[in-house]
Write an enzyme that holds these catalytic residues in place. Structure first.
Site, mmCIF file in Angstrom:
data_model
loop_
_atom_site.group_PDB
_atom_site.id
_atom_site.type_symbol
_atom_site.label_atom_id
_atom_site.label_comp_id
_atom_site.label_asym_id
_atom_site.label_seq_id
_atom_site.Cartn_x
_atom_site.Cartn_y
_atom_site.Cartn_z
ATOM 1 N N LYS A 52 -1.311 52.016 15.504
ATOM 2 C CA LYS A 52 -0.050 52.627 15.935
ATOM 3 C C LYS A 52 -0.286 53.618 17.058
ATOM 4 O O LYS A 52 -1.410 54.042 17.309
ATOM 5 C CB LYS A 52 0.630 53.290 14.742
ATOM 6 C CG LYS A 52 1.576 52.352 14.021
ATOM 7 C CD LYS A 52 2.739 51.969 14.936
ATOM 8 C CE LYS A 52 3.521 50.808 14.352
ATOM 9 N NZ LYS A 52 4.466 50.223 15.290
ATOM 10 N N ASP B 95 -7.596 57.639 18.165
ATOM 11 C CA ASP B 95 -8.300 57.183 16.959
ATOM 12 C C ASP B 95 -9.517 56.416 17.438
ATOM 13 O O ASP B 95 -9.391 55.345 18.035
ATOM 14 C CB ASP B 95 -7.349 56.282 16.160
ATOM 15 C CG ASP B 95 -8.037 55.605 14.977
ATOM 16 O OD1 ASP B 95 -9.263 55.770 14.808
ATOM 17 O OD2 ASP B 95 -7.331 54.908 14.234
ATOM 18 N N TYR C 213 -1.223 43.861 18.268
ATOM 19 C CA TYR C 213 -1.265 45.042 17.416
ATOM 20 C C TYR C 213 -2.679 45.615 17.368
ATOM 21 O O TYR C 213 -3.620 44.916 17.000
ATOM 22 C CB TYR C 213 -0.792 44.706 15.991
ATOM 23 C CG TYR C 213 -0.856 45.929 15.121
ATOM 24 C CD1 TYR C 213 0.015 46.984 15.341
ATOM 25 C CD2 TYR C 213 -1.824 46.064 14.136
ATOM 26 C CE1 TYR C 213 -0.068 48.141 14.603
ATOM 27 C CE2 TYR C 213 -1.915 47.219 13.388
ATOM 28 C CZ TYR C 213 -1.031 48.252 13.623
ATOM 29 O OH TYR C 213 -1.120 49.403 12.896
HETATM 30 P P1 13P Z 1 -3.856 53.824 12.855
HETATM 31 O O1 13P Z 1 -2.965 53.465 14.027
HETATM 32 O O2 13P Z 1 -3.688 55.233 12.457
HETATM 33 O O3 13P Z 1 -5.267 53.439 13.151
HETATM 34 O O4 13P Z 1 -3.369 52.990 11.598
HETATM 35 C C1 13P Z 1 -3.367 51.628 11.674
HETATM 36 C C2 13P Z 1 -2.993 50.927 10.443
HETATM 37 O O5 13P Z 1 -2.758 49.751 10.529
HETATM 38 C C3 13P Z 1 -2.899 51.617 9.162
HETATM 39 O O6 13P Z 1 -2.556 50.728 8.115
HETATM 40 MG MG MG Z 2 -7.031 53.960 12.570
HETATM 41 MG MG MG Z 3 -4.012 56.902 13.633
#
Ligand code: 13P
Ligand code: MG
Ligand code: MG
Length: 377
Positions: free
Chosen positions: A242, A11, A239
């Site tokens: 994800k 991402d 964090y």
């Molecule tokens: P991504 O890991 O897909 O960027 O999503 C992060 C997130 O916190 C969505 O609410």
């Molecule tokens: Mg994202």
């Molecule tokens: Mg993502």
């Protein structure tokens, strides 16, 4: 010939939130991929897709697993897309590129990496044809594949092929990784069906343990499955989004068929992920190139089916396994399941476990509250 399939996903920016990368970002990466696939180029073949806000590079080449040149190329593609995202003012530009300049292998540097090397030989007795599936999931962690892989490789109630195909009946070797191990990889290899309950005991905890690989026991050199089983929060210490894992699953012949591999996705199983990576929500199978737009930031997974010719080419045509109407009912069921579940809001199991939340801002509030606690005599 020895061919390596490398699937590398990251991402590096998305439009209006964690939805999808822009067309200009995808165009930049596709141009780079095209020239890498040209005569005497780095790659044999390749395809660029997206699942939610993640761009996936699906590549074949002859450089082996963990090849620095291939990994460097993927990193450069993500840098180029990051630059476009910055110019366009997109959200989270460069999000998953966690180190400045990785030297060689980029596993553990942010992007999700799954790779398998195998012999591509049309004269081979066991695999004259090479068929494989590429899964890409968004808004979830690598443990998201624990349930479907267990169901397809360990449970004849999900995969009747385990009873019908003598070569599959010999069983499989699971490689399971402890994703909490920080400095060095910690793995365990378990043969199924003999160790099936030991596999189950580990996979029960998808926050910590994930399937990293599955090999055939009929042909122990043949790797069937590869999963990108690393945790971003262990790399970054906080964090950062994800892990959004990818997986390669080789199919047919001595391996399970595609229909047997995708069957467990009918359930819409609960995974850790969703908004801010901090919830437990059911995962929805979606067509390739689907943005995340609904309430909650529901976890999603796409799946493409490919065949590979004798020279390692595959991208001319592929099949979108979750694209067809057979999955509509599952999608509606998963959305209904999510709606019902999240009526409970934040209380208890609808949010991720505290081990997961430890990487979020909730920790600061809890620490501040600690000071206000009093012990009653
Ligand atoms: P991504 O890991 O897909 O960027 O999503 C992060 C997130 O916190 C969505 O609410
Ligand atoms: Mg994202
Ligand atoms: Mg993502």
């Amino acid at each position: 010939m020895r061919v390596t399939l490398s699937v590398i996903k990251a991402d590096v920016g998305s439009i209006g939130g964690h939805t999808r990368p822009s067309e200009r970002m995808l165009h930049a990466v596709r141009e780079m991929l095209q020239s890498a696939c040209s005569a005497k180029g780095l790659l044999i073949d390749g395809l660029v897709t997206f699942t939610g806000d993640d761009i996936a590079l699906i590549m074949s080449h002859t450089h082996g697993v963990g090849a620095p040149a291939v990994h460097r190329f993927a990193w450069e593609c993500f840098l180029a897309a990051t630059e476009v995202a910055r110019q366009q003012g997109l959200y989270g530009a460069g999000q998953d590129l966690l180190v400045d300049a990785p030297s060689g292998n980029i596993r553990g540097a942010g992007p999700a990496v799954a790779e398998i090397e195998f012999e591509r030989d049309p004269q081979s007795q066991d695999r004259p044809a090479e068929a494989f599936l590429i899964f890409a999931a968004d808004k979830c962690s690598p443990g998201a594949y624990n349930y479907p892989l267990y169901a397809a490789f360990c449970d004849p109630m999900h995969n009747g092929g385990l009873l019908l195909n003598p070569k599959m009946h010999r069983g499989f070797t699971f490689t399971i990784i402890d994703m909490d191990a920080k400095d060095r990889d910690r793995i365990i290899r378990l043969d199924v069906p003999e160790r099936i309950w030991d596999v189950a005991t580990l996979l029960q905890n998808p926050d910590r343990f994930a399937v990293e690989a599955i090999h055939s026991r009929y042909k122990p050199d043949e790797q069937i499955v590869a999963v990108s089983a690393t945790r971003l929060h262990n790399i970054a210490g906080r964090y950062t989004g994800k892990d959004d894992p990818v997986a390669i699953v080789r199919t047919q012949g001595i391996f399970p068929a595609p229909e047997e591999i995708v069957e467990p996705f009918l359930l819409g199983h609960f995974v850790a992920g969703d908004a801010r990576g901090s919830h437990v929500m059911p995962i929805m199978p979606v067509p390739i190139n689907t943005p995340v737009t609904g309430p909650f930031c529901l976890p999603i997974v796409s799946c493409l089916a490919f065949s590979m010719d004798a020279e390692g080419r595959f991208a001319e045509e592929c099949v979108d396994m979750f694209g067809g109407p057979v999955w509509d009912q599952t999608r509606l069921k998963v959305q209904a399941k999510a709606d019902e579940w999240r009526r409970q809001g934040f209380i208890g199991p609808t949010m991720a476990s505290h081990t997961e939340l430890a990487y979020t801002g909730i920790v600061e509030t809890l620490q501040a509250l600690e000071r206000e606690f009093i012990t009653r005599e």
